[in-house]
Every structure is written in C-alpha cells, then in structure tokens.
Design an enzyme around this catalytic site. Structure first.
Site, PDB file in Angstrom:
ATOM      1  N   CYS A   1      -3.358   8.138   7.288  1.00  0.00           N
ATOM      2  CA  CYS A   1      -4.003   6.826   7.274  1.00  0.00           C
ATOM      3  C   CYS A   1      -3.086   5.799   7.945  1.00  0.00           C
ATOM      4  O   CYS A   1      -1.900   6.046   8.138  1.00  0.00           O
ATOM      5  CB  CYS A   1      -4.266   6.355   5.848  1.00  0.00           C
ATOM      6  SG  CYS A   1      -5.280   7.468   4.846  1.00  0.00           S
TER       7      CYS A   1
ATOM      8  N   HIS B   1      -5.680  -0.694   4.804  1.00  0.00           N
ATOM      9  CA  HIS B   1      -5.268   0.716   4.710  1.00  0.00           C
ATOM     10  C   HIS B   1      -6.499   1.569   5.028  1.00  0.00           C
ATOM     11  O   HIS B   1      -7.289   1.882   4.155  1.00  0.00           O
ATOM     12  CB  HIS B   1      -4.760   0.995   3.281  1.00  0.00           C
ATOM     13  CG  HIS B   1      -4.341   2.422   3.029  1.00  0.00           C
ATOM     14  ND1 HIS B   1      -3.436   2.749   2.043  1.00  0.00           N
ATOM     15  CD2 HIS B   1      -4.688   3.599   3.593  1.00  0.00           C
ATOM     16  CE1 HIS B   1      -3.241   4.061   2.029  1.00  0.00           C
ATOM     17  NE2 HIS B   1      -4.010   4.610   2.943  1.00  0.00           N
TER      18      HIS B   1
ATOM     19  N   THR C   1       0.844  -1.188   0.000  1.00  0.00           N
ATOM     20  CA  THR C   1       0.000   0.000   0.000  1.00  0.00           C
ATOM     21  C   THR C   1       0.885   1.246   0.000  1.00  0.00           C
ATOM     22  O   THR C   1       1.908   1.301   0.668  1.00  0.00           O
ATOM     23  CB  THR C   1      -1.050  -0.017   1.140  1.00  0.00           C
ATOM     24  OG1 THR C   1      -2.077   0.926   0.828  1.00  0.00           O
ATOM     25  CG2 THR C   1      -0.466   0.318   2.504  1.00  0.00           C
TER      26      THR C   1
END
Lengths: 160, 281
Positions: free
Chosen positions: A29, A46, A23
C-alpha cells in the site's frame, strides 16, 4: 501530541496543532502525505489498490481504497481547510514488493505507477519519497511542523 | 541454540481436545446440538469466546445470542467449526512474538486475516469453504511465538543478512538458528498429532515449491493467503515482504493480478466484520 490513526483504505486531514497523522504497516500500500506550511494543514491517505474500476461500489463506500479516488479526495479535503495546491508539499512512502517477484503480485509497483500518472496529469511534483524494497513502513505526519517521519527496515526512523 | 529451540517446542501446551472432538462430531451430518454443547461446555475459554465470536458481525446473527445452545443452533455447522477453531487457536498466540511484531495482537490479527483469506481463495477456486485449511492458515505462524525471542536477541544480525546480503527473512533465520519459523510450526503441529495436510502446509508456507508432494493444495493456498495479507500490511511485522516470491502459484490456480486485487477488497470487507475475532487474543 495526539495520534490520529489512518487505517487501510482511509484518509484523514487536520489543521489541529496537536495532531499527528499516523498510518501503520504499509506493505504494498502507499501513504500520501500532503502539507500546506502557510495554513498548517496536513492530510494523510493510505490506499491499497491502483484503480477504482475494479469495484465502483467499494470505491464509493471507501474512496481511500484506490489511488484514483483517494488522491483527489485527499487534496480536496485539504482545500476545504484552507490549503492551496501551489503551496502543497507532497511526500510518499510504501509500495513495497515481495522478493524476486517477476510476473505477478506487482501490486506495489502498480500502486506507484497509478500515483505517478495522476500526479503527472495534474502537475503535482513529489517532494520526497521512500518507496519499493521489501519491508513494511509506518509513517507519521506532524501537523504543526509538517515533519514527515518514516519508520522502515529494522525499525529505523528517518525524516523525509 | 537449536537444541534449546527444539526443547521450547516440546514445552508448547497440548492442543485443546475440545476442538478435535467438536470437529469429529460435526463430521456427521446429523450431529446433535446437545452433544456438541456438552463437549464445548467443559472448555470455559472456548465457551466464552464462542459467545463473543458468534455475536460478531462476521457471522451475521441478528439477535444477541446468550447461551451456548443457541450459539450452536444459530451458527450452523460451518460457522460453529470456524468459531471453535478461532477461539481454540487464539490461546497459542497470547505470547508476544517479539522480534517480529511489537504486540501479540499484531500476529493474531495477521493470523486471522490469513485464515479468512484462505477461505476467500478456496471459495474462489473450489466454490466452497474448507475448515481444515482454515486451521492450517490460522496456525501458519505459530512457530514465530517460539522463535520470536531469538529473533529479538539477534535482530541486528538478521537485519544485516536481510538488508545487506539479500537473504529472505526465512533464510536469515536458517543461517542464524539452524531452523526457520515455518518448520518450528510444523513440528508443533506434529506434536499435536495433526493430520499431515495441516503440518506440511504450516511447514511449507513460504516455499510450497520445495515440497515433494506437488499435488498438495493447502501449502500453496496458505502461502498465497499469507503473501496477499502481508502485501496489505495486516498486522505486518519486521519481516515485511522479505520472502521469496513463488510465481508458479499464479499459473497453478489460474489467478491474475485482478483476481488478487479482488481478493484484497474481499479481505478488507471480511476484516471489518471480523473485528471481534481479532479481539479474542
């Protein structure tokens, strides 16, 4: 090895020896990587925001968007592939913050707090983490080995 | 080095006249579709991009649009301005801003996301869209395209300033090059004879609080849109979140954490629909 890309608000699980779950550019995040070394099952989430009560409809469409809907789904999806909770290794990265933010924009910190609460309630320990500060991170979880790599400040890569 | 950077600014190609002419024509409520298409037709890149753009889910057109005339009729005023702006601006982001991001498409994706976020915020605060703000937001990082090669060459020094000395990325740029990417963008906009509200929004997009004109709204909204999009990591680069927070923005527009979170969800949704806009570069 083939990359399986996990987008924002997304999660992927795999038992494919060739797979590497990736990711990109986690700002505030958080990426949660889980791995069962016995059955060699890995999962990567994620998530973007702490709490699904913000938008229940969105949480239904994209459970990976929120900590409280994404994290349980990540674990359950791994169980389906034979993973067991007691064997799971848990590593996290992300939750960065803007410099000198005092009283607003604390999404990164809130994301972390939400995760710690959920793990505390469910008796899950974090084995390693690289969180906070103010740079983007890209993470990779190699399914064959469980190796979890974090690319951070200045493009340096470290294994957690 | 500063001299060399300033010379590169002068070499930036002219801003497409098409965009300015179309915006001008559409100011009149009774614009004629024919007139608008006549202007756009001469710019092949924009024509091709408009057809691609207007067939994207973002504009919600149900049947496939094949001609420019149809595109202008279907899209309506606000959308045609949006489509023309997006496809016109994309050409300036074709060169990779190495040093900041690995691929040209990353900076473009980030720019479009800030453009979309600027409209989400403006609509939330003023209940309408604001095409001039959209242009400013789309162009806010255009200075990175110039500064990228310098950042790339001095990357270790920059990282040292940011990582060890606690500088923001912007301050590190100023220390090493005597100028930052926001000011370079402002100078490019001035060279294009853009209205002051656009150039100042680009120039102050990291420090709207330092602007003499405290009543200006655009610099604050471009700043906020940029920060929210960066927190989400959309097209995120090496500079990441290494910029100073200007907390005043929250009180200024009476925004709470929850509002920011709602805007993030909205941007996530708009980005899903706007994939074609991202693919333009």
């Amino acid at each position: 090895m083939s990359d399986v890309v996990v987008g924002i608000s997304d999660l992927k699980v795999s038992s494919g020896e060739q797979d590497c779950l990736v990711t990109y550019a986690l700002g505030s995040c958080i990426a949660v990587a889980v791995y069962d070394p016995v059955v060699k099952v890995g999962g990567l989430l994620h998530y973007m925001l702490p709490d699904s009560t913000l938008d229940a409809e969105k949480a239904r469409q994209h459970p990976g968007m929120f900590a409280d809907t994404g994290i349980p789904l990540l674990f359950k999806s791994c169980y389906k592939l034979g993973a067991e909770k007691k064997r799971m290794i848990v590593k996290i990265a992300g939750g960065a913050r803007i410099m000198d933010d005092m009283n607003y924009f604390r999404i990164g910190q809130k994301n972390l707090t939400a995760l710690r609460k959920i793990f505390w309630k469910n008796n899950v320990l974090i084995d390693a983490e690289d969180t906070g500060e103010n740079f983007n991170r890209t993470v990779r979880l190699e399914v064959a080995s469980g190796k979890f790599l974090v690319k951070g400040l200045g493009g340096t890569i470290k294994e957690l | 080095m500063l001299e060399k950077i300033l010379r590169s600014i002068q070499r930036v190609p002219a801003f497409p006249m098409t965009i300015q002419k179309v915006t001008e024509l559409l100011r009149d409520e009774d614009y004629s579709v024919q007139e608008v298409t006549q202007v756009i037709r001469y710019d092949q890149a924009i024509t091709a991009n408009i057809l691609r753009t207007c067939n994207s889910a973002y504009f919600g057109v149900r049947s496939r649009i094949g001609t420019l005339n149809d595109a202008v009729m279907y899209l309506g005023k606000d959308n045609i301005i949006r489509a023309v702006q997006t496809s016109g601006v994309s050409r300036f982001y074709k060169k990779a801003a190495e040093g900041y991001v690995p691929r040209a498409s990353d900076l473009w994706t980030h720019s479009v996301s800030v453009g979309l976020m600027s409209q989400i915020l403006y609509k939330k605060i003023y209940q309408q869209e604001q095409p001039v703000l959209y242009t400013a937001a789309l162009l806010h990082d255009v200075g990175k395209v110039i500064l990228g090669e310098y950042v790339h060459k001095s990357f270790d020094e920059i990282m040292d300033l940011v990582g060890r000395e606690g500088c923001s990325f912007l301050e590190a740029e100023e220390k090493l090059f005597g100028i930052n990417h926001a000011i370079i963008g402002e100078k490019i906009a001035e060279q294009w004879n853009f209205p002051e509200e656009i150039s100042s929004a680009i120039g102050s997009h990291h420090r709207p609080d330092l602007l003499a004109d405290h009543a200006a709204v655009f610099p604050w909204l471009v700043y906020l849109a940029d920060q929210i999009s960066s927190m989400m990591g959309v097209g995120g680069g090496q500079d990441g979140l290494a910029y100073r927070a200007v907390s005043e923005v929250a009180e200024r527009f009476d925004l709470r954490d929850k509002d920011i979170e709602v805007c993030m969800v909205q941007l996530f949704e708009d980005m899903e629909k706007a994939r074609e806009l991202m693919a333009i570069v």
